[in-house]
Design a protein around this motif. Structure first.
Motif, PDB file in Angstrom:
ATOM      1  N   UNK A 184       6.660  10.804   8.037  1.00  0.00           N
ATOM      2  CA  UNK A 184       5.413  10.433   8.712  1.00  0.00           C
ATOM      3  C   UNK A 184       5.346   8.925   8.926  1.00  0.00           C
ATOM      4  N   UNK A 185       5.728   8.168   7.906  1.00  0.00           N
ATOM      5  CA  UNK A 185       5.703   6.709   8.009  1.00  0.00           C
ATOM      6  C   UNK A 185       6.621   6.219   9.122  1.00  0.00           C
ATOM      7  N   UNK A 186       7.829   6.788   9.212  1.00  0.00           N
ATOM      8  CA  UNK A 186       8.771   6.357  10.249  1.00  0.00           C
ATOM      9  C   UNK A 186       8.264   6.720  11.637  1.00  0.00           C
TER      10      UNK A 186
ATOM     11  N   UNK B  42       0.819  -1.219   0.000  1.00  0.00           N
ATOM     12  CA  UNK B  42       0.000   0.000   0.000  1.00  0.00           C
ATOM     13  C   UNK B  42       0.851   1.266   0.000  1.00  0.00           C
ATOM     14  N   UNK B  43       2.139   1.157   0.350  1.00  0.00           N
ATOM     15  CA  UNK B  43       3.018   2.332   0.319  1.00  0.00           C
ATOM     16  C   UNK B  43       3.161   2.908  -1.088  1.00  0.00           C
TER      17      UNK B  43
ATOM     18  N   UNK C 258       5.144   6.960  12.504  1.00  0.00           N
ATOM     19  CA  UNK C 258       4.043   6.045  12.813  1.00  0.00           C
ATOM     20  C   UNK C 258       4.570   4.652  13.186  1.00  0.00           C
ATOM     21  N   UNK C 259       5.684   4.232  12.541  1.00  0.00           N
ATOM     22  CA  UNK C 259       6.257   2.932  12.847  1.00  0.00           C
ATOM     23  C   UNK C 259       6.838   2.899  14.259  1.00  0.00           C
ATOM     24  N   UNK C 260       7.364   4.034  14.716  1.00  0.00           N
ATOM     25  CA  UNK C 260       7.978   4.104  16.035  1.00  0.00           C
ATOM     26  C   UNK C 260       6.961   4.330  17.143  1.00  0.00           C
ATOM     27  N   UNK C 261       5.759   4.780  16.763  1.00  0.00           N
ATOM     28  CA  UNK C 261       4.750   5.087  17.785  1.00  0.00           C
ATOM     29  C   UNK C 261       4.204   3.816  18.439  1.00  0.00           C
TER      30      UNK C 261
END
Length: 274
Positions: free
Chosen positions: A267-269, A146-147, A271-274
């Motif tokens: 933003x993706x990174x 989806x990326x 969200x991945x770390x959250x």
């Protein structure tokens, strides 16, 4: 009257695709003031075509090749789809505005078909940055296909900003050059293009699993990022040159694209770390 209006919009859509891409459309349309002005409405649609083909290419190569190799091939495809038109504008603009000469001399340098040192340096840095961002996407694609949607959306907003810049800033060459072809553009054209870009973005995001509120929110966020980036770049160039030219529209397209992709990765990174 209605048929004539529909025909006019179809011609403007074709003109946008023919002008901004190398995707073959075997039809002839009149490249006159009204058609070109209205074609700005369809700049996002032309961007969507570039994005779809580029995303399909990156998706395929990401499965077949290592991420770095996939990024190289996808970048070549992305550039080929526009015939290198905007990269050329980026390099010509760099040659002119980074020469630190008078306004008139800057414009003369930008018209020269030869590329100088600053243009080469700026072009290499641009392509390296795009390559690095595409490599990051290519690495994520096998586990998160989806990326790829962000590669579809990116050219939509960069082409929208080109139309907005045409309407917002004067032509630096005073009726000459490519920018003069679009002197009939009014605010209603990029306003309609914004609506088209927003709907295309929301539809693309919804197609890969985002809910409609999520898709609308993401579209609003990245529309703002594109507009702010484009506004900053266009304002700086207009102060230097007394307006914008065809080369600077291409440069702005490239600047918005890299800012958009960089924002997506950030933003993706997060969200991945959250």
């Amino acid at each position: 009257m209605a048929n004539r209006n529909v025909k006019g919009h179809v011609q403007s859509l074709i003109a946008a695709v023919q002008f901004l891409t190398r995707i073959p459309v075997p039809l002839t349309v009149p490249f006159e003031e009204r058609t070109l002005a209205r074609s700005v409405i369809y700049f996002p649609a032309a961007g969507a075509l570039i994005g779809i083909v580029s995303a399909c290419g990156l998706g395929l190569f990401a499965w077949l090749l290592p991420p770095l190799a996939a990024a190289v091939v996808a970048l070549a495809l992305w550039i080929a789809l526009s015939g290198g038109l905007h990269v050329d504008g980026w390099m010509d603009t760099a040659d002119g505005v980074l020469s630190h000469r008078s306004r008139e001399r800057m414009l003369e340098i930008m018209k020269d078909s030869r590329v100088g040192a600053m243009g080469v340096i700026a072009g290499v840095l641009l392509l390296l940055f795009k390559f690095a961002l595409l490599a990051e996407l290519a690495e994520a694609v096998p586990s998160r296909p989806s990326m790829l949607v962000w590669l579809v959306v990116c050219p939509i907003w960069s082409r929208w900003w080109m139309g907005a810049a045409i309407a917002l800033y004067p032509n630096a060459r005073q009726g000459q050059g490519m920018g003069a072809m679009f002197h009939g553009v009014r605010w209603r054209h990029p306003a309609a293009a914004f609506a088209a870009a927003f709907l295309l973005t929301a539809a693309a995001l919804n197609a890969v699993g985002y809910s409609l509120p999520e898709a609308a929110g993401a579209a609003a966020l990245f529309a703002a990022i594109s507009a702010l980036t484009g506004l900053a770049g266009a304002s700086w160039l207009a102060r230097k040159l007394g307006g914008l030219t065809g080369d600077t529209y291409g440069a702005l397209n490239e600047g918005v694209e890299v800012a958009f992709l960089a924002a997506v990765i950030v933003v993706w990174r997060l969200m991945e770390q959250a």
